[in-house]
Design an enzyme around this catalytic site. Structure first.
Site, short mmCIF file in Angstrom:
data_model
loop_
_atom_site.label_atom_id
_atom_site.label_comp_id
_atom_site.label_asym_id
_atom_site.label_seq_id
_atom_site.Cartn_x
_atom_site.Cartn_y
_atom_site.Cartn_z
CD GLU A 84 16.32 -14.27 3.82
OE1 GLU A 84 15.54 -14.73 4.70
OE2 GLU A 84 16.98 -13.23 3.98
CG ASP A 139 -1.93 1.04 1.27
OD1 ASP A 139 -2.79 1.02 0.37
OD2 ASP A 139 -1.91 1.91 2.17
C1 NOJ Z 1 -4.46 2.92 -0.90
C2 NOJ Z 1 -5.58 2.00 -0.56
O1 NOJ Z 1 -5.91 1.24 -1.68
C3 NOJ Z 1 -6.71 2.87 -0.08
O2 NOJ Z 1 -7.90 2.14 0.07
C4 NOJ Z 1 -6.30 3.53 1.21
O3 NOJ Z 1 -7.30 4.43 1.62
C5 NOJ Z 1 -5.00 4.30 1.04
N1 NOJ Z 1 -4.02 3.57 0.31
C6 NOJ Z 1 -4.40 4.63 2.38
O4 NOJ Z 1 -3.93 3.46 2.99
#
Ligand code: NOJ
Length: 573
Positions: free
Chosen positions: A282, A233
């Site tokens: 790994e 993310d």
């Molecule tokens: C991207 C994620 O897909 C989204 O749903 C989220 O709100 C933001 N990152 C923050 O984590």
């Protein structure tokens, strides 16, 4: 808060059940290169216990559906312990399953079952920020200025006479300032902390070695659980420019995606992914990392998938391209050209949990972006969505399918304000405020809500489903050769049988009338042609070969074929 699992540490299970073309990718250098990866949004996929919220046992019970659909891997959005300020992208404990989704034992059983069915499992990792309820952040607040825990986040004194102004001018992606002021343990106003997203999501300070150590340990925890990879993310956000300099402008959301910002796509992030790659390597069985990196260009996205970094990165430029032949051709070429030098597969994605579903995007006039609040022309949208899917699945590389797109689901554009949960909806001028529309629980069966999402007819679902969805359920569409579900099943079956579809790094464009794309894919197993009519009219072309599949009924006459408006066809030649 961390849950323990007696048998947590064990060697990875590599899916054994699949031996068909799509999973023999290893011979071409890795299963992920041409994998079709299905995104499960745990809240909305299947509710095992009837509380209205999807959960891990629910997902587990539906794994055979995913196997039969023909995907190679499943990416699960976060199911970790979280106060759910941002639907789980605010993690309070990275090694625990939130009770609303189940337990670590459920996660273990899900991973094992998936592997037995030949499906790989990718989990979401959220390293840019934690929840404000994370133990580190809570201690940092409690211990006050000077606490070493504060070094793990970005705490700063405010500007102005009494520190009443934020430390810099950065704006939150969800709207408003990217800083929130704290109150010191003695009750007086204190320092500010940085949060690029909601205030409940404080950003980690990746210059602090404790943060890097912790995430290396979290990676190993889930790799030991047997997961096949991580979707990372905000992969472009971990490192901030030294000194956290002002941007010098307001309305910063408009700059996102066009400029390198002091908080996004900094070159320093790549050292982190190089260290993670060593950990992934790994482990046996080709474990992968997938970057969610919103960068200004596909060329910059390619930096995340250099040979010693991650394996894939989402191609958001493709997702953002309208239903237009010239624009599609250009983004396809640029994407393939950009990934070739780093020898990474291109990815293709049309929908996910953050954007309006593509059936609704294509139902609306172009240029409205990815947060659309109008249903548009649904018939047109679905026709284009089906065609867009066949195009995506004919391109070399890996494709992502977001749950429910195989049912042709539109976005729910008329959710009443009082049921909305997207944190951005409640903040002014943020992006992404309408993401609930693509997160509505999917319909499985029956005529009464929640349409098999939960075990009981008439039972709850955390977002209401439209009445029309009774007619879009898996049950209704199964066996109907005209349904979108059967189109996806057929397409994925053909893709398995025709390795030329996902393999390789290029397409050969063929001459075609304006508004039509035609390209050839060669492989030792045979050639394949894809034709895409993006116009609103039937177009007659010489038949490229024997038709394998079409998103709409194409009419063949002698050596010619009539491609219906907004349709894609696949041909064996
Ligand atoms: C991207 C994620 O897909 C989204 O749903 C989220 O709100 C933001 N990152 C923050 O984590």
């Amino acid at each position: 808060m961390t849950q323990n699992l007696a048998d947590a540490s064990r060697p990875a299970a590599v899916p054994a059940a699949r031996t068909t073309a799509a999973t023999t990718g290893a011979s071409r250098g890795g299963w992920w290169r041409d994998a079709v990866i299905y995104q499960v949004y745990p809240r909305s996929f299947a509710d095992g216990n009837g509380d209205g919220m999807g959960d891990l046992p629910g997902i587990r019970s539906r794994l055979p559906y995913l196997r039969d659909l023909g995907v190679d891997a499943v990416w699960l959005s976060p199911f970790y312990a979280s106060p759910q300020a941002d639907a789980g992208y605010d993690v309070a404990d990275y090694r625990a399953v939130d009770p609303m989704f189940g337990t670590l034992l459920d996660a273990d059983a899900l991973i094992r079952d998936a592997h037995d069915l030949g499906l790989r499992i990718i989990v979401d990792l959220v390293p840019n920020h934690s929840s404000d309820q994370h133990e580190w952040f809570q201690r940092a607040l409690r211990e006050g200025p000077g606490s070493p825990l504060r070094e793990r986040y970005h705490f700063r004194p405010g500007k102005g006479e009494d520190g009443e102004l934020p430390p810099n001018d950065w704006e939150s992606i969800f709207g408003g300032p990217a800083w929130t002021r704290t109150t010191d343990p003695d009750g007086t106003p204190g320092d500010w902390y940085l949060h690029l997203f909601a205030p409940e999501q404080p950003d980690f300070n990746w210059d602090n070695p404790a943060v890097a150590d912790e995430f290396r340990s979290i990676l190993r925890f889930w790799l030991d659980m047997g997961v096949d990879g991580f979707r990372i993310d905000v992969a472009h956000g971990l490192v901030k420019a030294p000194g956290l300099p002002d941007l010098g402008s307001h309305d910063q959301l408009k700059l996102l995606g066009n400029d390198v910002m002091p908080f996004f796509d900094q070159d320093g992030v790549h050292a982190i992914y190089r260290s993670w790659r060593q950990i992934l390597d790994e482990y046996p069985g080709d474990r992968i990392g997938v970057a969610e990196a919103w960068t200004p260009t596909v060329q910059r996205t390619a930096n995340y998938v250099r040979p010693d970094e991650l394996h894939q990165a989402f191609n958001f430029q493709y997702l953002g391209t309208g239903w237009d032949a010239a624009a599609l051709r250009e983004v396809i070429d640029v994407s393939l050209d950009s990934m070739r030098p780093v020898q990474a597969p291109t990815t293709w994605v049309l929908s996910n949990h953050d954007v309006t579903r593509h059936a609704t995007r294509f139902a609306n006039p172009p240029g409205l972006g990815t947060q659309i609040r109008t249903p548009g022309d649904r018939v047109l949208g679905l026709r284009r969505a089906r065609a867009a899917t066949l195009l995506m699945l004919a391109l070399p590389g890996s494709a992502y399918v977001y749950q429910g797109e195989e049912l042709g689901l539109p976005d729910v554009t008329d959710l009443p304000d009082e049921v909305r949960q997207d944190p951005s909806f409640f903040r002014q001028a943020g992006q992404d405020g309408f993401r609930d529309g693509c997160r509505v629980p999917i319909p499985w069966s029956g005529t009464e809500a929640p349409y098999g999402f939960g075990p009981n007819a008439g039972g709850p679902s955390w977002l209401p489903q439209p009445a029309e969805w009774a007619g879009l359920s898996v049950e209704v569409q199964t066996g109907d050769p005209t349904s979108t579900l059967e189109l996806y099943r057929s397409a994925l079956a053909v893709r398995r049988a025709q390795p030329a579809l996902g393999a390789g790094t290029g397409v050969e464009w063929l001459p075609a009338p304006e508004g039509v794309l035609a390209f050839r894919r060669e492989s030792p197993e045979g050639s394949f042609v894809c034709t895409v009519n993006t116009t609103g009219e039937t177009v007659r072309i010489p038949a490229p070969g024997r038709m394998l599949l079409s998103s709409a009924e194409a009419v063949a006459a002698a050596d010619e074929v009539e491609l219906p408006a907004d349709s894609t066809a696949w041909w064996a030649v």
